[in-house]
Design an enzyme around this catalytic site. Structure first.
Site, PDB file in Angstrom:
ATOM      1  N   SER A  80       2.919  -2.192  10.739  1.00 55.17           N
ATOM      2  CA  SER A  80       4.353  -2.163  11.066  1.00 55.17           C
ATOM      3  C   SER A  80       5.085  -3.442  10.652  1.00 55.17           C
ATOM      4  CB  SER A  80       4.559  -1.879  12.562  1.00 55.17           C
ATOM      5  OG  SER A  80       4.042  -0.611  12.903  1.00 55.17           O
ATOM      6  N   HIS A 112      -9.741   0.696   4.746  1.00 57.19           N
ATOM      7  CA  HIS A 112      -8.456   0.963   5.412  1.00 57.19           C
ATOM      8  C   HIS A 112      -8.699   1.942   6.568  1.00 57.19           C
ATOM      9  CE1 HIS A 112      -4.407   2.471   6.106  1.00 57.19           C
ATOM     10  NE2 HIS A 112      -3.992   1.323   5.577  1.00 57.19           N
ATOM     11  N   ASN A 114       0.868  -1.186   0.000  1.00 55.39           N
ATOM     12  CA  ASN A 114       0.000   0.000   0.000  1.00 55.39           C
ATOM     13  C   ASN A 114       0.902   1.233   0.000  1.00 55.39           C
ATOM     14  OD1 ASN A 114      -1.919   1.954   0.340  1.00 55.39           O
ATOM     15  ND2 ASN A 114      -2.449   1.413   2.450  1.00 55.39           N
ATOM     16  N   TRP A 115       1.063   1.808  -1.194  1.00 53.49           N
ATOM     17  CA  TRP A 115       1.985   2.953  -1.320  1.00 53.49           C
ATOM     18  C   TRP A 115       1.385   4.239  -0.750  1.00 53.49           C
ATOM     19  CZ3 TRP A 115       4.230   2.611  -7.010  1.00 53.49           C
ATOM     20  CH2 TRP A 115       5.076   1.497  -7.102  1.00 53.49           C
ATOM     21  N   LYS A 116       0.101   4.233  -0.443  1.00 53.14           N
ATOM     22  CA  LYS A 116      -0.598   5.446   0.020  1.00 53.14           C
ATOM     23  C   LYS A 116      -0.318   6.596  -0.961  1.00 53.14           C
ATOM     24  CE  LYS A 116      -0.283   3.539   4.598  1.00 53.14           C
ATOM     25  NZ  LYS A 116      -0.298   3.733   6.033  1.00 53.14           N
ATOM     26  N   GLY A 156       2.707  -1.086   4.471  1.00 52.96           N
ATOM     27  CA  GLY A 156       2.697   0.337   4.132  1.00 52.96           C
ATOM     28  C   GLY A 156       4.120   0.843   3.939  1.00 52.96           C
ATOM     29  N   GLU A 159      -5.718  -5.491  10.516  1.00 52.32           N
ATOM     30  CA  GLU A 159      -4.767  -4.418  10.788  1.00 52.32           C
ATOM     31  C   GLU A 159      -5.197  -3.669  12.042  1.00 52.32           C
ATOM     32  OE1 GLU A 159      -2.555  -3.044   7.074  1.00 52.32           O
ATOM     33  OE2 GLU A 159      -4.372  -1.883   7.151  1.00 52.32           O
ATOM     34  N   GLY A 177       1.043   2.491  10.516  1.00 48.19           N
ATOM     35  CA  GLY A 177       1.556   3.811  10.136  1.00 48.19           C
ATOM     36  C   GLY A 177       2.602   4.376  11.077  1.00 48.19           C
TER      37      GLY A 177
HETATM   38  C1  PEP Z   1      -1.054   0.137   6.104  1.00 45.88           C
HETATM   39  O1  PEP Z   1      -1.040   1.222   5.581  1.00 45.88           O
HETATM   40  O2  PEP Z   1      -2.020  -0.610   5.895  1.00 45.88           O
HETATM   41  C2  PEP Z   1       0.045  -0.287   6.958  1.00 45.88           C
HETATM   42  C3  PEP Z   1      -0.006  -1.469   7.492  1.00 45.88           C
HETATM   43  O3  PEP Z   1       1.058   0.615   7.156  1.00 45.88           O
HETATM   44  P1  PEP Z   1       2.459   0.324   7.871  1.00 45.88           P
HETATM   45  O4  PEP Z   1       3.004  -0.957   7.302  1.00 45.88           O
HETATM   46  O5  PEP Z   1       3.303   1.489   7.549  1.00 45.88           O
HETATM   47  O6  PEP Z   1       2.183   0.199   9.358  1.00 45.88           O
END
Ligand code: PEP
Length: 251
Positions: free
Chosen positions: A213, A95, A8-10, A234, A165, A171
């Site tokens: 994470s 999300h 997920n590049w956001k 992410g 999640e 994040g």
């Molecule tokens: C996400 O955006 O779904 C995510 C899990 O982010 P991160 O891996 O940065 O915690």
């Protein structure tokens, strides 16, 4: 079953050139890994710039879709059908960052149905905001699942992926990842909830991913010890060197 490794590049990276570079590096690793299907979800505006060719190892997805079915005066929105006419095969829905921006359960349910009707595979994100010691948060998980999937015909469950999640683990501001053992507990809980609608065998066939994470150091433990059906990544998906190691962890 192939492990699903979702990037997920956001709202990253900054330019189409950087997006192409990251895509190509990720593709190289994906094509070498027989045990995984890698799904890159870039900003939708970059999908057309990637020269993507669908393969069983590498797919594209969108990070969200509009709640509106038809074309119309919905500034900034992208419909499920439009996503499906691009090279996207998957749609992330629910999300935590979209939920925080106002996507309530009813909206998520509509988006799930629109995505499935447009022949997209759905990656439905669920997860509690915080965890109390007594397991009360499991009710929150239960509600997220049942409301998002209300009215979804059983034969669509084969196009469904659940990403567990926990919001506190997602994040930059995260307090760290969950543990693989806890994840496994939640995966079984999720499949039990699904089994009430579609039966145990069909529920077991729905991949349950872990997200929050994930990095190149903990990925393998979630896939092995945690028995995750895959990972939703992410920040670490933006580091080609780290994401490559995450893809290889699916071996
Ligand atoms: C996400 O955006 O779904 C995510 C899990 O982010 P991160 O891996 O940065 O915690």
């Amino acid at each position: 079953m192939l492990k699903l490794i979702v990037a997920n590049w956001k709202m990253n990276p900054a330019t189409p050139r950087e997006a192409r570079e990251l895509y190509l590096k990720t593709k190289q690793a994906a094509l070498k890994q027989r045990s995984a299907r890698v799904i890159i979800c870039p900003p939708a505006i970059f999908i057309g710039c990637l020269n993507h060719k669908t393969s069983s190892r590498l797919s594209l997805g969108v990070q969200d879709i509009s709640v509106h079915r038809n074309t119309g005066a919905f500034t900034g929105a992208i419909s499920a059908a439009q996503a499906s006419y691009s090279e996207a095969e998957y749609a992330i829905i629910g999300h935590s960052e979209r939920r925080a921006a106002g996507d309530e359960e009813k909206i998520i349910n509509t988006k799930v149905k629109l995505a499935l009707a447009a022949k997209l595979n759905v990656i439905l994100c669920v997860g509690e905001k915080s965890r109390d010691g007594e397991g009360g948060y499991l009710q929150e998980l239960h509600e997220q699942l049942t409301s998002a999937l209300a009215g979804v015909p059983n034969n669509f469950y084969k196009k469904l992926v659940i990403a567990y999640e926990p919001v506190w683990a997602v994040g930059k501001g995260a307090s760290g990842a969950d543990t693989p053992a806890e994840f496994l507990h939640h995966k079984l809980f999720i499949q039990k909830v699904l089994s009430k609608t579609v039966g145990a065998a069909a529920a077991k066939a729905v991949p349950v991913l872990y997200g929050g994470s994930v990095d190149h150091k903990n990925a393998e433990s979630f896939l092995n010890e945690g028995q995750a059906g895959g990972l939703l990544v992410g920040r670490a998906s933006l580091r080609a060197d780290h994401f490559k190691q995450i893809i290889y962890a699916a071996r």
